[in-house]
Design a protein around this motif. Structure first.
Motif, PDB file in Angstrom:
ATOM      1  N   VAL A   1      22.097  10.188  48.237  1.00 29.26           N
ATOM      2  CA  VAL A   1      21.918   9.749  47.078  1.00 29.26           C
ATOM      3  C   VAL A   1      22.198   8.277  46.934  1.00 29.26           C
ATOM      4  CG1 VAL A   1      22.504   9.935  44.481  1.00 29.26           C
ATOM      5  CG2 VAL A   1      22.055  11.917  46.070  1.00 29.26           C
TER       6      VAL A   1
ATOM      7  N   ALA B   1      19.398   5.831  48.199  1.00 28.02           N
ATOM      8  CA  ALA B   1      18.060   5.975  47.688  1.00 28.02           C
ATOM      9  C   ALA B   1      17.841   5.158  46.116  1.00 28.02           C
ATOM     10  CB  ALA B   1      17.714   7.367  47.328  1.00 28.02           C
TER      11      ALA B   1
ATOM     12  N   GLU C   1      16.973   4.282  42.186  1.00 31.31           N
ATOM     13  CA  GLU C   1      17.258   4.851  41.073  1.00 31.31           C
ATOM     14  C   GLU C   1      16.259   6.054  40.682  1.00 31.31           C
ATOM     15  OE1 GLU C   1      19.811   6.233  38.295  1.00 31.31           O
ATOM     16  OE2 GLU C   1      20.227   4.691  39.718  1.00 31.31           O
TER      17      GLU C   1
ATOM     18  N   ARG D   1      16.789   9.499  43.035  1.00 34.39           N
ATOM     19  CA  ARG D   1      17.862  10.030  43.241  1.00 34.39           C
ATOM     20  C   ARG D   1      17.878  11.519  42.635  1.00 34.39           C
ATOM     21  NH1 ARG D   1      22.445   5.351  41.869  1.00 34.39           N
ATOM     22  NH2 ARG D   1      21.976   4.251  43.863  1.00 34.39           N
TER      23      ARG D   1
ATOM     24  N   LEU E   1      23.886  14.887  39.058  1.00 34.20           N
ATOM     25  CA  LEU E   1      24.564  13.580  38.758  1.00 34.20           C
ATOM     26  C   LEU E   1      24.617  13.329  37.407  1.00 34.20           C
ATOM     27  CD1 LEU E   1      25.074  10.670  40.308  1.00 34.20           C
ATOM     28  CD2 LEU E   1      22.661  10.142  39.941  1.00 34.20           C
TER      29      LEU E   1
END
Length: 437
Positions: free
Chosen positions: A60, A63, A65, A68, A84
């Motif tokens: 994550v 990666a 935004e 993610r 998240l």
């Protein structure tokens, strides 16, 4: 066929071993599956969970935004919840498992993320009871994982079950082979015993196997030898006595047919005494009564001197020469009978008999020497057998059935001695008895 096999010693022992191995195998499985069900998880804990959390976090983190959310969704599993969020709900539990996982994350992956927090939520679902919180660009990556539970059959792996099964089968097979090796001599002994009842004369069985079975085989061979010899002796006895009794019985029959009872009374009594002597001699040899006599110390020199004097009083030419006080622990009556038989045999075939005795510290030697015709070459061993006589006519020695030397041999060997016959130059025979001093 199978039922008969399990009635044998081999079959029963194999059955016992097989049942014992199978019982042990299943009992061991039962113990592994039911005992200590609260065992700790496998040794890798908590590292599989720590590596998994670190992998998701790094994926994550690296990666963009907009990607993610897709990574978080792909990482979710039934026992691994990932989200998240900006405002996570922090659990307040702090169990030992939570502390262990937090310690692993901090010690191994502290360079990748700072101050990971692990709490226990007490959710009742062990697969997602542990909450790991990792800060990520102003938000928090919340991962709900758990400690792998211990399945009651987790230790019953294929290698373990296979090893146990192989061990049981190997023990059964090796035990069966060992029992077969041990019972083999017993089977052969049983076959020999069964055949011996039909054939009497057989080759001795090989003495093999454990000590106890070798002793049984040795005892069987000795028994077979004694029974065979006894049957042979009785067969020869019946033939010899039947032949020897025919002459006096025929003579008595002719005398009775003549009708002169008064004049024939003494002759009939003499024939009756003759038959009685032959029958008594035969029964005495077959009974071996000398074995039951108690042993005691005997002065052989005094006995020989007395016997020679008694025979000399009857007109026999006999003399004794030897040392004094030759003591021997023996059965006196049996030794007296053996020496008397030797002297009578020597007087029958010779005109003069010389008797001597000596002791050299390790053995006692008794010699009875006559000046008769001796024994033909190659027949010395033969005349030691029961019911064997070398007389050209079986009536040459009334009352004899050929047992004199056989009785002497039996008595001497019963006293751990030996009887030897040697030719004497120029003619005659030396009968020698050797006893251990």
């Amino acid at each position: 066929m199978i039922q008969r096999f399990f009635t044998t010693t081999l079959g029963q022992i194999i059955a016992i071993i097989a049942v014992s191995s199978a019982t042990t195998f299943f009992l061991f499985l039962a113990i592994l599956s039911t005992l200590n069900t609260n065992l700790p998880p496998p040794p890798p804990w908590p590292w599989p969970s720590a590596y998994r959390i670190a992998f998701v976090f790094e994926s994550v983190l690296g990666a963009p935004e907009d990607a993610r959310a897709a990574i978080v969704a792909a990482a979710r599993r039934r026992d691994f919840a990932v989200q998240l969020t900006s405002s996570p709900v922090v659990c307040d539990g702090n169990t030992k498992d939570a502390q262990t996982l937090q310690s692993a994350l901090r010690s191994k992956f502290n360079h990748a993320f700072s101050e990971p927090t692990v709490r226990s939520c007490g959710s009742g679902d062990p697969a997602t009871d542990l909450q790991a919180l990792l800060r990520l660009d102003g938000r928090t990556l919340e991962i709900r994982s758990g400690k792998p539970g211990v399945d009651q059959f987790s230790r019953l792996t294929l290698p373990l079950v296979g090893a146990l099964l192989f061990l049981c089968v190997a023990v059964t097979a090796l035990s069966a082979w060992a029992v077969w090796r041990v019972t083999g001599p017993l089977r052969r002994l049983a076959d020999k015993a069964d055949a011996f009842g039909r054939e009497i004369v057989l080759e001795p069985i090989q003495e093999e196997g454990p000590l106890e079975i070798r002793r049984v085989a040795r005892a069987f061979n000795l028994m077979q030898e004694r029974v065979t010899r006894s049957m042979s002796d009785r067969t020869r006895m019946l033939a010899a006595v039947g032949h020897d009794l025919r002459t006096p019985l025929t003579r008595m029959r002719l005398q009775l047919q003549a009708g002169k009872m008064e004049s024939l009374r003494s002759k009939l009594l003499r024939d009756v005494d003759l038959m009685h002597s032959m029958v008594a001699s035969t029964l005495s040899f077959l009974s071996g009564a000398f074995d039951v006599e108690e042993k005691e110390w005997l002065d052989l020199s005094a006995l020989l001197s007395t016997l020679c004097d008694e025979f000399e009083e009857t007109g026999a030419r006999i003399a004794y020469e030897g040392g004094a006080d030759i003591r021997f622990f023996c059965r006196p009556n049996a030794i007296n009978r053996a020496l008397t038989n030797l002297i009578e045999n020597a007087l029958h075939f010779g005109n003069r008999v010389d008797v001597s005795a000596s002791m050299d510290g390790t053995q006692i030697v008794l010699d009875v020497v006559d000046d008769g015709p001796g024994v033909p070459a190659g027949r010395i061993e033969e005349i030691l057998e029961p019911f064997v006589r070398l007389d050209p006519s079986r009536s040459a020695r009334p009352g004899s059935v050929g047992l004199g030397l056989s009785i002497v041999k039996e008595i001497v060997e019963a006293h751990r001695g030996r009887l030897e016959l040697h030719q004497r130059d120029p003619h005659g025979l030396i009968a020698r008895i050797v006893f251990p001093a």
